[in-house]
Design an enzyme around this catalytic site. Structure first.
Site, PDB file in Angstrom:
ATOM      1  N   ASN A   1       2.517  -2.795   6.151  1.00  0.00           N
ATOM      2  CA  ASN A   1       2.777  -2.054   4.918  1.00  0.00           C
ATOM      3  C   ASN A   1       4.251  -1.664   4.952  1.00  0.00           C
ATOM      4  O   ASN A   1       4.619  -0.647   5.530  1.00  0.00           O
ATOM      5  CB  ASN A   1       1.893  -0.810   4.848  1.00  0.00           C
ATOM      6  CG  ASN A   1       2.130   0.016   3.602  1.00  0.00           C
ATOM      7  OD1 ASN A   1       2.320  -0.519   2.518  1.00  0.00           O
ATOM      8  ND2 ASN A   1       2.130   1.336   3.755  1.00  0.00           N
TER       9      ASN A   1
ATOM     10  N   GLY B   1       0.785  -1.227   0.000  1.00  0.00           N
ATOM     11  CA  GLY B   1       0.000   0.000   0.000  1.00  0.00           C
ATOM     12  C   GLY B   1       0.811   1.267   0.000  1.00  0.00           C
ATOM     13  O   GLY B   1       0.300   2.339   0.324  1.00  0.00           O
TER      14      GLY B   1
ATOM     15  N   LYS C   1      -0.323   2.332  -4.368  1.00  0.00           N
ATOM     16  CA  LYS C   1      -0.852   3.667  -4.667  1.00  0.00           C
ATOM     17  C   LYS C   1      -0.567   4.085  -6.114  1.00  0.00           C
ATOM     18  O   LYS C   1      -1.307   4.876  -6.693  1.00  0.00           O
ATOM     19  CB  LYS C   1      -0.229   4.686  -3.709  1.00  0.00           C
ATOM     20  CG  LYS C   1      -0.668   4.520  -2.256  1.00  0.00           C
ATOM     21  CD  LYS C   1      -2.125   4.867  -2.063  1.00  0.00           C
ATOM     22  CE  LYS C   1      -2.493   5.005  -0.594  1.00  0.00           C
ATOM     23  NZ  LYS C   1      -2.414   3.740   0.152  1.00  0.00           N
TER      24      LYS C   1
ATOM     25  N   ASP D   1      -8.462   6.537   2.152  1.00  0.00           N
ATOM     26  CA  ASP D   1      -7.369   7.187   2.870  1.00  0.00           C
ATOM     27  C   ASP D   1      -6.720   8.262   2.016  1.00  0.00           C
ATOM     28  O   ASP D   1      -6.738   8.206   0.789  1.00  0.00           O
ATOM     29  CB  ASP D   1      -6.327   6.152   3.294  1.00  0.00           C
ATOM     30  CG  ASP D   1      -5.784   5.359   2.108  1.00  0.00           C
ATOM     31  OD1 ASP D   1      -6.575   4.998   1.216  1.00  0.00           O
ATOM     32  OD2 ASP D   1      -4.567   5.096   2.070  1.00  0.00           O
ATOM     33  N   ASP D   2      -6.137   9.242   2.682  1.00  0.00           N
ATOM     34  CA  ASP D   2      -5.324  10.289   2.049  1.00  0.00           C
ATOM     35  C   ASP D   2      -6.079  11.017   0.936  1.00  0.00           C
ATOM     36  O   ASP D   2      -5.592  11.162  -0.188  1.00  0.00           O
ATOM     37  CB  ASP D   2      -4.026   9.686   1.497  1.00  0.00           C
ATOM     38  CG  ASP D   2      -3.195   9.015   2.583  1.00  0.00           C
ATOM     39  OD1 ASP D   2      -3.445   9.289   3.769  1.00  0.00           O
ATOM     40  OD2 ASP D   2      -2.318   8.214   2.246  1.00  0.00           O
TER      41      ASP D   2
ATOM     42  N   TYR E   1      -8.095   7.392   9.659  1.00  0.00           N
ATOM     43  CA  TYR E   1      -7.656   6.021   9.895  1.00  0.00           C
ATOM     44  C   TYR E   1      -6.676   5.883  11.056  1.00  0.00           C
ATOM     45  O   TYR E   1      -6.126   4.808  11.278  1.00  0.00           O
ATOM     46  CB  TYR E   1      -7.048   5.423   8.628  1.00  0.00           C
ATOM     47  CG  TYR E   1      -5.907   6.208   8.013  1.00  0.00           C
ATOM     48  CD1 TYR E   1      -4.625   6.172   8.540  1.00  0.00           C
ATOM     49  CD2 TYR E   1      -6.124   6.975   6.866  1.00  0.00           C
ATOM     50  CE1 TYR E   1      -3.583   6.877   7.965  1.00  0.00           C
ATOM     51  CE2 TYR E   1      -5.091   7.697   6.278  1.00  0.00           C
ATOM     52  CZ  TYR E   1      -3.818   7.639   6.831  1.00  0.00           C
ATOM     53  OH  TYR E   1      -2.784   8.347   6.261  1.00  0.00           O
TER      54      TYR E   1
ATOM     55  N   ASP F   1       8.065   5.029   2.495  1.00  0.00           N
ATOM     56  CA  ASP F   1       7.787   5.804   1.284  1.00  0.00           C
ATOM     57  C   ASP F   1       7.776   7.304   1.528  1.00  0.00           C
ATOM     58  O   ASP F   1       7.757   8.087   0.575  1.00  0.00           O
ATOM     59  CB  ASP F   1       6.461   5.365   0.646  1.00  0.00           C
ATOM     60  CG  ASP F   1       5.278   5.409   1.607  1.00  0.00           C
ATOM     61  OD1 ASP F   1       5.499   5.694   2.803  1.00  0.00           O
ATOM     62  OD2 ASP F   1       4.151   5.153   1.166  1.00  0.00           O
TER      63      ASP F   1
END
Length: 689
Positions: free
Chosen positions: A261, A15, A46, A122-123, A167, A233
């Site tokens: 993740n 992810g 992503k 998310d995001d 989250y 990341d």
């Protein structure tokens, strides 16, 4: 279906942001998961366009065939393949065509053999479009409505995951129990749908039983942890090779599952996934590591040792990349390691052939400790930082035996890092090496420069390529443009999280907000009680809010317990004076005033130094040429604390009203009418402090 009848999910979520893993890497992941007793894989890269940005587009026949092959490969390894889609960037929840597009996309994937799904929000931005505002009372209701409809459309799959926009606890306003968003999700989301949660923060250092009990009560179900403890990341210079830790095994019966993740690079995740599997084995009777003596409870250090031992075997496999596909190409068993020559034997006066030293478990342990976890370094890394800090601070003692001994110790530690680099560079498994290479090259260069610096402190001359000069080689000023920006910003940015060795806390330097005032005043009052002096200082008016600090001149120091320090400054001190408290000649050189206080629970001197330097940078940018600070004469704790900082020097006398001042520029001639405490500091117009 009751939660108790569901299988505990344990495994990996792909992810992260960045280049997705290859098909061959994912198949290797399934093999490892089966071997180690994990059972789930969440497909959510992503940067897969059709997972997120172009979520409406169906997969082409070629893409569908690849995905079907991957789903089949997971099934063959008894790994549950969970396909995730992330439409939140631009979906209109109230538009039936949008919901139909989601159904069409997930139906296509279902036709490829997938039976488990996830819907991720998310995001993303939380502002709804006008059409959705008319149709739904809240953002949460819009998400829940579409999610429930998709769940029923897919005939209520055994595993269906929902990732909320809020989250983690840090995103919940005003708190997890009082979050209107989470309450709506908990009340209205179909009970058969499980919810993903990252813990207290996006990257959670600790996840406690109490925090999970709290969120489970609001969500009305146990969450599935999406664990970012090994994710990298967000920082291309960091890699995490430490163990899965700071999650008590008492969490296991309170969760629906745990999915890590991990790092963007595939091969270094051997440690993260292996140690997660060991952790999961303590609560799952059907999950166990081959031959492990599990003892009474999970031990992250022992789990790391087991993982590194197994990883060492992988380094010895002669694997090569197979070209553009990024896959694996294993040599046949009969193949030998490449030779430098065909039977060449050097003569007695010739140079001997270069022989690569084998990689050892100690090398991998060192590697892990240098690239440990987001909030902590490994033991060896901490020790190296402590030694370098001491050698810098005590460089005036470099002629003494202790300084020389510790300098040699630091030199040996740097040599071990270089040796580790050399051994890693010669391992047969080039696939693992190439995932690690940029990181180990960077740390090798960093410790080599530190080693040269210590030699310079000790009066030795390092290699010319490593000499600290005004015209260094490019490896002497690292980081490119990003590095230049960081060096120009105070403390690498106003929101910088830092761990200053040998501290064990994480501190945050940030702007002061009105909500901080009670905590600031609490520290201020504690200082007054401690000193038992009520002398009014110019800086007191800044702290108590009677005078507003200059722009960007109010900073707070936080640790895990809350506010633990502050610094406020005024570029023109005379505007805060009720009388001529200091001579005009002094104020001409030191026109600005700074009020600073550090709580006694902060043991790390470099933390205070960094806070002061950040404020000095802001004052310098405002045009100030000098600044003074005041302290009560019997504030011995702050006096002893501040005088240990490298930036201060001087001697003291006190004036009649029990006040002393600290001046941040070369020490002034002591005026007869002003006999205060004097500190010196570098000139405000210089670039470093």
């Amino acid at each position: 279906m009751s939660q108790k009848s569901k299988m505990f999910l344990s495994g990996v979520v792909e992810g992260f942001y960045g280049r997705p893993w290859t098909m061959s890497q994912r198949k290797e992941l399934f093999r490892r998961e089966q071997k180690w007793g994990l059972n789930a894989y969440l497909y959510a890269p992503k940067d897969d366009y059709k997972h997120r940005m172009y979520w409406r587009d169906l997969y082409s026949p070629e893409e569908a065939e690849q995905l079907m092959t991957l789903i089949s490969a997971a099934r063959e390894r008894n790994v549950e393949f969970i396909y995730a889609i992330s439409p939140g960037l631009d979906i209109t929840f109230s538009n039936p065509k949008e919901v139909a597009a989601l159904k069409r996309k997930l139906s296509q994937v279902c036709g490829l053999g997938c039976r488990s799904f996830a819907l991720l929000f998310d995001d993303i931005e939380t502002e709804m479009c006008p059409a959705d505002k008319e149709a739904f009372s809240s953002f949460a209701e819009a998400q829940v409505s579409v999610t429930n409809e998709l769940f029923l459309h897919l005939d209520e799959p055994h595993t269906f995951l929902f990732c909320p926009t809020d989250y983690c606890a840090a995103f919940c306003s005003p708190s997890v129990p009082q979050s209107a968003y989470l309450k709506t999700v908990g009340e209205k989301l179909n009970a058969g749908i499980d919810i993903l949660w990252t813990g207290p923060k996006v990257v959670s250092q600790h996840i406690s039983v109490a925090s999970i009990d709290e969120v489970s009560a609001v969500l009305r179900r146990p969450p599935v942890i999406w664990d970012n403890i090994h994710a990298n990341d967000y920082d291309p210079q960091r890699l995490f090779l430490g163990p899965f830790k700071n999650r008590p095994t008492e969490l296991l019966p309170k969760l629906r599952g745990v999915l890590t993740n991990p790092n963007c690079e595939f091969e270094p995740n051997f440690v993260a996934i292996h140690t997660l599997a060991t952790w999961c084995s303590y609560g799952q009777k059907d999950v166990s590591m081959d031959g492990d003596d599990q003892g009474s409870d999970y031990n992250p250090h022992e789990a790391l040792r087991l993982a590194l031992s197994d990883w060492l075997v992988e380094f010895g496999r002669a694997d090569q990349p197979d070209g553009a596909g990024g896959g694996r190409s294993k040599r046949q068993a009969s193949d030998e390691e490449p030779m430098q020559t065909d039977g060449y034997t050097p003569g007695p006066r010739d140079n001997p052939l270069y022989t690569a030293e084998p990689l050892t478990l100690d090398d991998l342990t060192l590697l892990s400790e240098l690239f440990y976890l987001p909030y902590e370094h490994g033991a060896t890394a901490v020790l190296m930082l402590q030694e370098l800090q001491w050698l810098r601070r005590e460089d005036s003692e470099r002629g003494k035996e202790e300084w020389r001994r510790r300098a040699e110790k630091f030199d040996d530690m740097c040599a071990a890092v270089v040796q580790m680099f050399n051994r890693l560079s010669n391992v047969p498994n080039r696939i693992i090496l190439y995932d690690l290479y940029n990181y180990i090259c960077d740390i090798k260069s960093g410790v080599t420069m530190a080693k040269a610096y210590v030699k310079t402190l000790g009066g030795q001359t390092p290699h010319s390529a490593l000499a600290l000069t005004d015209d260094p080689e490019p490896w002497g000023f690292r980081g490119g443009l990003s590095g230049e920006f960081q060096r120009m910003l105070p403390s690498h940015g106003i929101h910088d999280l830092f761990r200053s060795p040998p501290a064990t806390r994480v501190y945050t330097i940030r702007p002061c907000t009105p909500r901080d005032q009670p905590e600031v005043l609490k520290i201020f009052k504690e200082m007054q009680i401690e000193t038992q002096q009520k002398v009014e200082l110019v800086g007191d008016r800044l702290v108590e809010g009677h005078v507003t600090p200059s722009q960007s001149c109010s900073l707070i120091l936080d640790d895990a317990a809350g506010v633990c320090g502050y610094v406020f400054a005024l570029s023109d001190a005379k505007t805060a004076m009720t009388k001529a408290q200091y001579p005009e000649t002094m104020l001409q050189d030191f026109p600005s005033v700074m009020a600073i206080q550090i709580h006694s629970r902060v043991p790390d001197h470099s933390t205070a130094r960094r806070l002061i330097e950040q404020m000095l940078s802001a004052l310098r940018d405002s045009g100030s040429k000098g600044v003074f600070s005041e302290f009560r004469s019997n504030d011995r704790r702050m006096f002893d604390f501040l005088k240990t900082l490298d930036v201060f020097q001087g001697s003291c006398t006190f004036n009649e009203d029990s006040r002393f001042s600290a001046n941040y520029r070369p020490v002034l001639t002591n005026h007869q009418q002003w006999r205060d405490y004097l500190f010196s500091f570098q000139r405000m117009h210089t670039s470093q402090f």
